[in-house]
Design a protein around this motif. Sequence first.
Motif, PDB file in Angstrom:
ATOM      1  N   ILE A 105       0.126   0.515   5.251  1.00 30.36           N
ATOM      2  CA  ILE A 105      -0.352  -0.911   5.085  1.00 30.36           C
ATOM      3  C   ILE A 105      -1.886  -1.125   4.817  1.00 30.36           C
ATOM      4  CG2 ILE A 105       1.352  -1.946   6.721  1.00 30.36           C
ATOM      5  CD1 ILE A 105      -0.928  -1.942   8.710  1.00 30.36           C
ATOM      6  N   ASP A 106      -2.247  -2.222   4.234  1.00 28.65           N
ATOM      7  CA  ASP A 106      -3.671  -2.417   3.852  1.00 28.65           C
ATOM      8  C   ASP A 106      -4.057  -3.875   3.724  1.00 28.65           C
ATOM      9  OD1 ASP A 106      -5.662  -0.873   1.257  1.00 28.65           O
ATOM     10  OD2 ASP A 106      -5.874  -2.954   1.806  1.00 28.65           O
ATOM     11  N   LEU A 107      -5.017  -4.263   4.320  1.00 22.73           N
ATOM     12  CA  LEU A 107      -5.556  -5.460   4.429  1.00 22.73           C
ATOM     13  C   LEU A 107      -6.606  -5.900   3.700  1.00 22.73           C
ATOM     14  CD1 LEU A 107      -5.732  -5.502   8.419  1.00 22.73           C
ATOM     15  CD2 LEU A 107      -3.814  -6.498   7.095  1.00 22.73           C
ATOM     16  N   GLY A 108      -6.454  -5.237   2.386  1.00 22.06           N
ATOM     17  CA  GLY A 108      -7.454  -5.638   1.208  1.00 22.06           C
ATOM     18  C   GLY A 108      -7.510  -7.005   0.958  1.00 22.06           C
ATOM     19  N   GLY A 109      -6.097  -7.703   0.849  1.00 24.99           N
ATOM     20  CA  GLY A 109      -5.941  -9.095   0.563  1.00 24.99           C
ATOM     21  C   GLY A 109      -6.468  -9.979   1.376  1.00 24.99           C
ATOM     22  N   ILE A 110      -6.891  -9.739   2.663  1.00 23.28           N
ATOM     23  CA  ILE A 110      -7.017 -10.849   3.680  1.00 23.28           C
ATOM     24  C   ILE A 110      -8.045 -10.433   4.786  1.00 23.28           C
ATOM     25  CG2 ILE A 110      -5.272  -9.447   5.266  1.00 23.28           C
ATOM     26  CD1 ILE A 110      -4.183 -12.253   6.211  1.00 23.28           C
TER      27      ILE A 110
ATOM     28  N   ALA B 146       0.762  -1.075   0.018  1.00 16.66           N
ATOM     29  CA  ALA B 146      -0.026  -0.008   0.198  1.00 16.66           C
ATOM     30  C   ALA B 146       0.814   1.213  -0.057  1.00 16.66           C
ATOM     31  CB  ALA B 146      -0.929  -0.066   1.265  1.00 16.66           C
ATOM     32  N   SER B 147       2.070   1.160   0.487  1.00 20.17           N
ATOM     33  CA  SER B 147       3.090   2.394   0.245  1.00 20.17           C
ATOM     34  C   SER B 147       3.135   2.826  -1.109  1.00 20.17           C
ATOM     35  CB  SER B 147       4.424   1.871   0.767  1.00 20.17           C
ATOM     36  OG  SER B 147       4.345   1.157   1.892  1.00 20.17           O
ATOM     37  N   ILE B 148       2.812   2.141  -2.103  1.00 17.96           N
ATOM     38  CA  ILE B 148       2.632   2.533  -3.426  1.00 17.96           C
ATOM     39  C   ILE B 148       1.003   2.382  -3.769  1.00 17.96           C
ATOM     40  CG2 ILE B 148       3.236   2.018  -5.881  1.00 17.96           C
ATOM     41  CD1 ILE B 148       5.964   1.592  -4.962  1.00 17.96           C
ATOM     42  N   GLY B 149       0.549   1.213  -3.351  1.00 15.83           N
ATOM     43  CA  GLY B 149      -0.843   0.914  -3.775  1.00 15.83           C
ATOM     44  C   GLY B 149      -1.727   2.105  -3.731  1.00 15.83           C
ATOM     45  N   TYR B 150      -1.563   2.985  -2.648  1.00 12.95           N
ATOM     46  CA  TYR B 150      -2.524   4.105  -2.201  1.00 12.95           C
ATOM     47  C   TYR B 150      -2.602   5.056  -3.505  1.00 12.95           C
ATOM     48  CZ  TYR B 150       0.579   7.838  -0.923  1.00 12.95           C
ATOM     49  OH  TYR B 150       1.463   8.689  -0.739  1.00 12.95           O
TER      50      TYR B 150
ATOM     51  N   PRO C 129       0.348   5.871 -10.425  1.00  9.73           N
ATOM     52  CA  PRO C 129       1.646   6.704  -9.974  1.00  9.73           C
ATOM     53  C   PRO C 129       2.705   6.714 -11.306  1.00  9.73           C
ATOM     54  CG  PRO C 129       1.648   4.657  -8.897  1.00  9.73           C
ATOM     55  CD  PRO C 129       0.545   4.462  -9.600  1.00  9.73           C
ATOM     56  N   SER C 130       3.506   7.753 -11.351  1.00 10.00           N
ATOM     57  CA  SER C 130       4.525   7.800 -12.450  1.00 10.00           C
ATOM     58  C   SER C 130       5.535   6.898 -12.058  1.00 10.00           C
ATOM     59  CB  SER C 130       5.027   9.127 -12.536  1.00 10.00           C
ATOM     60  OG  SER C 130       5.671   9.748 -11.395  1.00 10.00           O
TER      61      SER C 130
ATOM     62  N   GLY D 289       6.039  -2.417  -7.790  1.00 12.81           N
ATOM     63  CA  GLY D 289       5.015  -1.317  -7.550  1.00 12.81           C
ATOM     64  C   GLY D 289       4.103  -1.438  -8.757  1.00 12.81           C
ATOM     65  N   ASP D 290       4.227  -2.216  -9.484  1.00 10.41           N
ATOM     66  CA  ASP D 290       3.132  -2.211 -10.738  1.00 10.41           C
ATOM     67  C   ASP D 290       2.241  -3.507 -10.538  1.00 10.41           C
ATOM     68  OD1 ASP D 290       1.910  -1.884 -13.277  1.00 10.41           O
ATOM     69  OD2 ASP D 290       3.846  -2.421 -14.182  1.00 10.41           O
ATOM     70  N   SER D 291       0.960  -3.486 -11.443  1.00  6.31           N
ATOM     71  CA  SER D 291       0.037  -4.426 -11.321  1.00  6.31           C
ATOM     72  C   SER D 291       0.657  -5.785 -12.093  1.00  6.31           C
ATOM     73  CB  SER D 291      -0.883  -4.096 -12.271  1.00  6.31           C
ATOM     74  OG  SER D 291      -1.617  -3.094 -11.815  1.00  6.31           O
TER      75      SER D 291
END
Length: 339
Positions: free
Chosen positions: A181-186, A132-136, A146-147, A276-278
């Motif tokens: 951090i992000d808990l979207g995956g769990i 999430a440091s980049i995901g957001y 993001p660039s 940091g990419d999909s």
Amino acid sequence: MRKVIKLKLTFLLLCLPFFANAQWFKHSFKVMGTMSHVEFWLAEPAKTLDGSDSKFAISNSEQAQALIESVEQEMFRIDQQMSPYKEQSELSLINREAANKVVTISAELFELLKTAQHIAAMSDGAFDITYASIGYQYNYREKIRPSQSSITKALPAINYTAITLNKEQSTVHFTHQGIKIDLGGIAKGYAVKRCLSLLKKAGVNHALVSAGGDTGLLGDRHGRPWLVGIKHPRAEHKTAVNIPLENEAISTSGDYERYFIEDGIRYHHIINPKTGDSVRKVVSVSVIGKDPTYVDALSTTVFVKGLAEGMALINKLPEFEAIIIDNQRRLHYSKGLQQ
Ligand code: AMP
Ligand code: MG
């Protein structure tokens, strides 16, 4: 209980005697940015002593309605606690403060962070909540990404080993600035797990609870397995395959859930922590197993790892199976599903 929930329940709660000898209860609602569903059936009570058929006790329906309410409330509670979009959530508090000081957190969130860290370690960082440091910086609805220079700048902040957890103190601390951090995956899998145990404690033995692509099952569907569909990755309302399951959980991660396409490239919500990419190795991953929390996190993990590495990981874990749809829309099954 909030008025909205009460109203929704009045209109949406279906109490339909689908089967002659079972009472069926279903309810769908929106939470955590996705549709959730709870469904369970109660077997007919035993025949009365004189041999005549006993009627369903009214208290069954009332109990069932109260149970459905508590399932919905449980999902909302977890969303309030773990959403990165709610300023008041415990997760937002961590993201605001943990790089500057040691933050005391609830035992519940602590345990989930510990599980996430365990999966990060066993997947060599393919699953990493600091993505999430980049995901957001992605906004799929607004087609914003993001660039490359901001990715390069923020990439060192994707590093699960920079999260320090202290069990005795129930604290979390980030040893690096810029970590989110992000808990979207769990978290959805965890919510499903909590709701199933709530139903089980109340005496329900046959249930389906889902939150988006995460489903948990208790028992069977009136003598037959529950059928859980895996979405066709490129046709919204089609099902790629139906899986018959009892007493299991199944989670699907797909590149079609949240995405936009720019110059023919699909930018979607599952991020490779190394770039940091999909991730564009496969299009859909479903993981089956007993624990909904693990199954949820592992579907995201295998998606990041791709076909060869992801399947190798699942084949090493006897309690989990996987179904992967690759870029050519071919289905691949883990060893335990091939027999
Ligand atoms: P799922 O739908 O369970 O596959 O989870 C996808 C969600 O997991 C995304 O929407 C993000 O919130 C989160 N996520 C994305 N990439 C990662 C990753 N590499 N590790 C952990 N969580 C991730
Ligand atoms: Mg998942």
